[in-house]
Design a protein around this motif. Structure first.
Motif, PDB file in Angstrom:
ATOM      1  N   MET A  48       0.844  -1.178   0.000  1.00  0.00           N
ATOM      2  CA  MET A  48       0.000   0.000   0.000  1.00  0.00           C
ATOM      3  C   MET A  48       0.883   1.232   0.000  1.00  0.00           C
ATOM      4  O   MET A  48       2.054   1.178   0.349  1.00  0.00           O
ATOM      5  CB  MET A  48      -0.909   0.002   1.235  1.00  0.00           C
ATOM      6  N   HIS A  49       0.333   2.373  -0.355  1.00  0.00           N
ATOM      7  CA  HIS A  49       1.115   3.583  -0.428  1.00  0.00           C
ATOM      8  C   HIS A  49       0.339   4.745   0.175  1.00  0.00           C
ATOM      9  O   HIS A  49      -0.885   4.810   0.106  1.00  0.00           O
ATOM     10  CB  HIS A  49       1.483   3.902  -1.886  1.00  0.00           C
ATOM     11  N   GLY A  50       1.072   5.684   0.767  1.00  0.00           N
ATOM     12  CA  GLY A  50       0.503   6.932   1.238  1.00  0.00           C
ATOM     13  C   GLY A  50      -0.658   6.777   2.193  1.00  0.00           C
ATOM     14  O   GLY A  50      -0.604   6.033   3.169  1.00  0.00           O
ATOM     15  N   VAL A  51      -1.730   7.505   1.872  1.00  0.00           N
ATOM     16  CA  VAL A  51      -2.920   7.519   2.718  1.00  0.00           C
ATOM     17  C   VAL A  51      -3.517   6.121   2.851  1.00  0.00           C
ATOM     18  O   VAL A  51      -3.960   5.719   3.928  1.00  0.00           O
ATOM     19  CB  VAL A  51      -3.980   8.490   2.148  1.00  0.00           C
ATOM     20  N   GLU A  52      -3.514   5.380   1.767  1.00  0.00           N
ATOM     21  CA  GLU A  52      -4.060   4.022   1.795  1.00  0.00           C
ATOM     22  C   GLU A  52      -3.287   3.151   2.778  1.00  0.00           C
ATOM     23  O   GLU A  52      -3.873   2.360   3.529  1.00  0.00           O
ATOM     24  CB  GLU A  52      -3.996   3.413   0.401  1.00  0.00           C
ATOM     25  N   GLN A  53      -1.976   3.288   2.790  1.00  0.00           N
ATOM     26  CA  GLN A  53      -1.146   2.505   3.697  1.00  0.00           C
ATOM     27  C   GLN A  53      -1.428   2.885   5.145  1.00  0.00           C
ATOM     28  O   GLN A  53      -1.608   2.030   6.010  1.00  0.00           O
ATOM     29  CB  GLN A  53       0.328   2.729   3.370  1.00  0.00           C
ATOM     30  N   HIS A  54      -1.493   4.184   5.410  1.00  0.00           N
ATOM     31  CA  HIS A  54      -1.782   4.663   6.761  1.00  0.00           C
ATOM     32  C   HIS A  54      -3.138   4.146   7.225  1.00  0.00           C
ATOM     33  O   HIS A  54      -3.281   3.618   8.340  1.00  0.00           O
ATOM     34  CB  HIS A  54      -1.762   6.192   6.772  1.00  0.00           C
ATOM     35  N   SER A  55      -4.155   4.283   6.360  1.00  0.00           N
ATOM     36  CA  SER A  55      -5.501   3.837   6.705  1.00  0.00           C
ATOM     37  C   SER A  55      -5.553   2.334   6.930  1.00  0.00           C
ATOM     38  O   SER A  55      -6.228   1.844   7.847  1.00  0.00           O
ATOM     39  CB  SER A  55      -6.472   4.236   5.595  1.00  0.00           C
ATOM     40  N   SER A 105       7.156   1.937   7.726  1.00  0.00           N
ATOM     41  CA  SER A 105       8.196   2.756   8.335  1.00  0.00           C
ATOM     42  C   SER A 105       7.870   3.110   9.782  1.00  0.00           C
ATOM     43  O   SER A 105       6.711   3.089  10.205  1.00  0.00           O
ATOM     44  CB  SER A 105       8.377   4.050   7.539  1.00  0.00           C
ATOM     45  N   ARG A 106       8.906   3.454  10.535  1.00  0.00           N
ATOM     46  CA  ARG A 106       8.708   3.896  11.924  1.00  0.00           C
ATOM     47  C   ARG A 106       7.863   5.166  11.964  1.00  0.00           C
ATOM     48  O   ARG A 106       7.035   5.334  12.870  1.00  0.00           O
ATOM     49  CB  ARG A 106      10.085   4.143  12.567  1.00  0.00           C
ATOM     50  N   THR A 107       8.057   6.033  10.987  1.00  0.00           N
ATOM     51  CA  THR A 107       7.281   7.280  10.939  1.00  0.00           C
ATOM     52  C   THR A 107       5.785   6.987  10.818  1.00  0.00           C
ATOM     53  O   THR A 107       4.959   7.582  11.520  1.00  0.00           O
ATOM     54  CB  THR A 107       7.725   8.154   9.755  1.00  0.00           C
ATOM     55  N   LEU A 108       5.430   6.058   9.933  1.00  0.00           N
ATOM     56  CA  LEU A 108       4.015   5.726   9.762  1.00  0.00           C
ATOM     57  C   LEU A 108       3.450   5.096  11.028  1.00  0.00           C
ATOM     58  O   LEU A 108       2.328   5.403  11.442  1.00  0.00           O
ATOM     59  CB  LEU A 108       3.820   4.797   8.567  1.00  0.00           C
TER      60      LEU A 108
END
Length: 245
Positions: free
Chosen positions: A7-14, A47-50
């Protein structure tokens, strides 16, 4: 690592937020469980940031507490924000959905009749007309055995959101997302009948008609009948009721 394509970006976070939130809401990660950023980073392959961003969101919901030298601790359900639509959705998808449905339906029983009464006194003419139109469309869809169709959910959600908005009370209006989440959750979980109860369709129309006519007492009584029918349908801890909306 995550399953399937990355997943990438917003999708990954969600996606990570939903998976972690669901695991907490379902009790898979029980209250008192201590997690680390490193273990979450490895588990989800992100990532640790996410991971930090996801933890911050869960902290804002009251679901976890992050402390230095301790880690991320899962908090008990009593500390969670019960009005957060995501918490509602996760709980509806877990083993505690019966209790969640009951509490949400009891909330609706408390607020929707009052909102209808206020709407009958305060709503502007466009809102009154729109409520009548939405109720009529609900009847059309329901009588066509389309209670599980996406359009039925869309119209039903719009009807109840407008009823709260038309109350003129910003605190009642702020609960639109809560009501919308339980409506969509019940549909997603297969708890909505293809053919809604005719009584419910009639009471939706009668509520709208009373609001349009400026009759607060009748609007409140008919809205109370709508939620009473839903409450009757929530008959056991599984939430397998046949309430219409």
């Amino acid at each position: 690592m995550t399953d399937g394509a990355p997943m990438h970006g917003v999708e990954q976070h969600s996606g990570v937020l939903d998976r972690l939130g669901e695991s907490i809401a379902s009790g898979v990660r029980a209250p008192g469980t201590v997690l680390t950023l490193g273990s979450l980073e490895e588990e989800f392959g992100v990532s640790r940031t996410l991971v930090r961003e996801v933890v911050r969101v869960l902290e804002s919901m009251g679901m976890v507490e992050s402390r230095r030298r301790v880690g991320v601790t899962v908090r008990p359900p009593r500390d969670w924000n019960p009005f957060d639509p995501r918490v509602i959705r996760w709980r509806l998808g877990g083993p505690g959905r019966g209790e969640q449905l009951r509490s949400l339906t009891e909330l609706r029983a408390a607020i929707e009749p009052v909102a209808a009464r206020l709407a009958a006194a305060r709503a502007d003419e466009p809102a009154r007309r729109r409520l009548v139109e939405l109720a009529a469309r609900l009847r059309e869809l329901g009588e066509a055995h389309r209670g599980t169709d996406p359009e039925y959910l869309e119209v039903d959600t719009a009807y109840h959101a407008l009823l709260l908005e038309a109350s003129g009370n910003p605190m009642l209006a702020a609960l639109q997302d809560v009501v919308a989440e339980v409506l969509s959750g019940r549909t997603a979980l297969g708890l909505m009948p293809r053919t809604p109860d005719p009584r419910a369709l009639e009471d939706h129309e009668a509520t709208a008609a009373a609001v349009a006519a400026g009759d607060p007492a009748e609007a409140e009584a008919r809205a109370r009948a709508v939620v009473a029918e839903v409450l009757e349908g929530v008959v056991d801890v599984t939430g397998q009721g046949d309430g219409p909306t």
